[in-house]
Design a protein around this motif. Structure first.
Motif, PDB file in Angstrom:
ATOM      1  N   GLU A  65       0.820  -1.216   0.000  1.00 51.56           N
ATOM      2  CA  GLU A  65       0.000   0.000   0.000  1.00 51.56           C
ATOM      3  C   GLU A  65       0.855   1.267   0.000  1.00 51.56           C
ATOM      4  O   GLU A  65       0.454   2.291  -0.559  1.00 51.56           O
ATOM      5  N   LEU A  70      -0.639   4.217  -2.335  1.00 49.54           N
ATOM      6  CA  LEU A  70      -1.500   5.249  -1.760  1.00 49.54           C
ATOM      7  C   LEU A  70      -0.914   6.645  -1.937  1.00 49.54           C
ATOM      8  O   LEU A  70       0.309   6.806  -2.089  1.00 49.54           O
ATOM      9  N   SER A  97      -0.861   6.374   7.151  1.00 48.79           N
ATOM     10  CA  SER A  97      -1.644   5.371   7.879  1.00 48.79           C
ATOM     11  C   SER A  97      -1.169   3.957   7.553  1.00 48.79           C
ATOM     12  O   SER A  97      -1.123   3.086   8.433  1.00 48.79           O
ATOM     13  N   LYS A 122      -3.718  12.469   2.637  1.00 51.64           N
ATOM     14  CA  LYS A 122      -5.111  12.660   2.292  1.00 51.64           C
ATOM     15  C   LYS A 122      -5.914  12.844   3.576  1.00 51.64           C
ATOM     16  O   LYS A 122      -5.723  12.122   4.551  1.00 51.64           O
ATOM     17  N   TRP A 123      -6.824  13.810   3.570  1.00 50.39           N
ATOM     18  CA  TRP A 123      -7.538  14.166   4.788  1.00 50.39           C
ATOM     19  C   TRP A 123      -8.490  13.076   5.266  1.00 50.39           C
ATOM     20  O   TRP A 123      -8.487  12.689   6.413  1.00 50.39           O
ATOM     21  N   PHE A 124      -9.347  12.608   4.390  1.00 49.11           N
ATOM     22  CA  PHE A 124     -10.450  11.749   4.827  1.00 49.11           C
ATOM     23  C   PHE A 124     -10.367  10.313   4.331  1.00 49.11           C
ATOM     24  O   PHE A 124     -11.346   9.593   4.387  1.00 49.11           O
ATOM     25  N   SER A 125      -9.253   9.905   3.825  1.00 50.83           N
ATOM     26  CA  SER A 125      -9.125   8.509   3.390  1.00 50.83           C
ATOM     27  C   SER A 125      -7.706   8.021   3.674  1.00 50.83           C
ATOM     28  O   SER A 125      -6.847   8.777   4.100  1.00 50.83           O
ATOM     29  N   ARG A 126      -7.489   6.757   3.407  1.00 52.86           N
ATOM     30  CA  ARG A 126      -6.217   6.128   3.739  1.00 52.86           C
ATOM     31  C   ARG A 126      -5.080   6.689   2.891  1.00 52.86           C
ATOM     32  O   ARG A 126      -5.233   6.898   1.675  1.00 52.86           O
ATOM     33  N   ASP A 127      -3.926   6.936   3.529  1.00 48.55           N
ATOM     34  CA  ASP A 127      -2.759   7.439   2.815  1.00 48.55           C
ATOM     35  C   ASP A 127      -1.516   6.666   3.255  1.00 48.55           C
ATOM     36  O   ASP A 127      -1.598   5.724   4.043  1.00 48.55           O
TER      37      ASP A 127
END
Length: 386
Positions: A48, A52, A64, A56-61
């Protein structure tokens, strides 16, 4: 279908390994199925990190994914650390703590003895079986002498048990192909980095076993590309695991322990200078000379401690440089989609590399010169941990 069936058989073999001979049983202490599962999970997070977005604010990056990867690697490290060694270390620490408590109790009893009247014992040991009851009934100096003797007997028993644990650990390490003598193990157990040093020795040895299993699994799968790449990816994760342990070790020494030792040495030198100044001005010669002697011993132990840490740091640093190179090469190879039919050979090369790394950083430690130095070393470890 045949290749998939073969891979399934290999996976089952990893989960339910064949029973080893008596001489090998001690080496099969790790839960290989659990390690294999966690390596597979770690590999997923590792993949990942290259797919990735950076942030990113609201999703997986990537952040994480890297966090999950580090947590999973830590779980693998725990699984690879031989439980017998861990239990022995814990039992040794418990006895060490009990010994310290006994010394503290002796100091307390000696203080109480100072204010007790001179006289023979007022209790009879056979009729007062419990140490606490004896303390409640203690009145004379002879009473306190008897209590102090009991505490000293406890210390002797604890030390005997600790020596037995050291010999057991020596045998366990030997069964893993790691040659430490009991005195070396004692030095490392007394050191603030001892657990890390011994854990790396055990974990890296376990990595050899897992890599050998991955090599067999790859060959038995018929070098099917998807299975082969996954197995080789796990070897990449093992390189990353080694790199993490080595980096953490160096960071702790450089940022925590060596600076503290410098401060302790500066404090001791300052006290020596002050004592010498007081001597010149007519201060109590006997007391001040003892203070100077005590602080010189402290400096001697600090120098020994720093030398020990620096020597092991040098070994780990050399090994880490090699690990970094091998990790980058293995990662580059993993990224190459066409792994061809030579993956088992690549994994075998990785296993050989792991052995070289183990040899590079096998710890060496001089035994303590005497009991006084051993005690000072232990006290210094306590200060470093605070």
């Amino acid at each position: 279908m045949k290749i998939i069936a073969l891979a399934s058989i290999v996976f089952a073999a990893l989960i339910f390994p064949v029973t080893a001979s008596a001489s090998e049983t001690e080496l099969k202490t790790i839960d290989q199925a659990a390690v294999f599962k966690q390596l597979n999970t770690a590999l997923g997070y590792f993949d990942e990190t290259s797919e990735l977005p950076d942030d990113k604010w609201f999703s997986r990056d990537k952040s994480s994914a890297n966090k999950d990867l580090d947590e999973t690697i830590n779980e693998v490290i725990q699984l690879l650390d031989a439980p017998e060694i861990g239990r022995s270390r814990n039992n040794y620490r418990i006895l060490e703590q009990k010994t310290i408590q006994e010394y503290n109790e002796i100091a307390r009893l000696q203080e109480q003895r100072l204010f007790a009247p001179i006289g023979e014992a007022t209790f009879i040991a056979d009729k007062v079986p419990f140490a606490k009851v004896k303390e409640w009934t203690a009145k004379t100096r002879d009473d306190f002498d008897a209590l102090i003797a009991l505490r000293k007997d406890n210390i002797a028993a604890h030390k005997e048990s600790m020596n037995a644990i050291l010999l057991d650990m020596q045998k366990l390490f030997y069964s893993m192909g790691i040659e430490f003598d009991a005195e070396q193990i004692e030095v490392w157990l007394s050191s603030v980095v001892g657990d890390s040093v011994l854990s790396m020795s055990v974990v890296f040895n376990s990595i050899k076993q897992i890599t050998q299993q991955l090599e067999v699994a790859t060959a038995d799968s018929g070098e099917n590309l998807s299975f082969a790449k996954r197995y080789y990816g796990m070897v990449v994760i093992l390189h990353k695991l080694m790199l993490k342990m080595q980096t953490d070790f160096l960071t702790t020494i450089d940022n925590a322990y060596l600076p503290k030792l410098v401060n302790f040495k500066n404090e001791a030198n300052a006290v020596i200078k002050e004592s010498e100044k007081l001597l010149r001005s007519g201060g109590n010669r006997e007391t001040l000379k003892l203070n100077i002697q005590s602080n010189k011993m402290t400096i001697k132990v600090i120098d020994l401690y720093a030398s020990l840490l620096k020597e092991q740091r040098s070994k780990i640093f050399e090994a880490m440089q090699m690990t970094q190179r091998e990790y980058e090469v293995s990662n580059n190879t993993y990224k190459t989609v066409n792994l061809s039919s030579q993956v088992s050979q690549l994994i075998k090369q990785g296993r050989n590399t792991f052995q070289t790394l183990i040899n590079l950083q096998i710890p060496s430690a001089q035994p303590f010169q005497n009991e006084e130095m051993k005690e000072q070393f232990r006290l210094l470890s306590q200060r470093l941990n605070n």
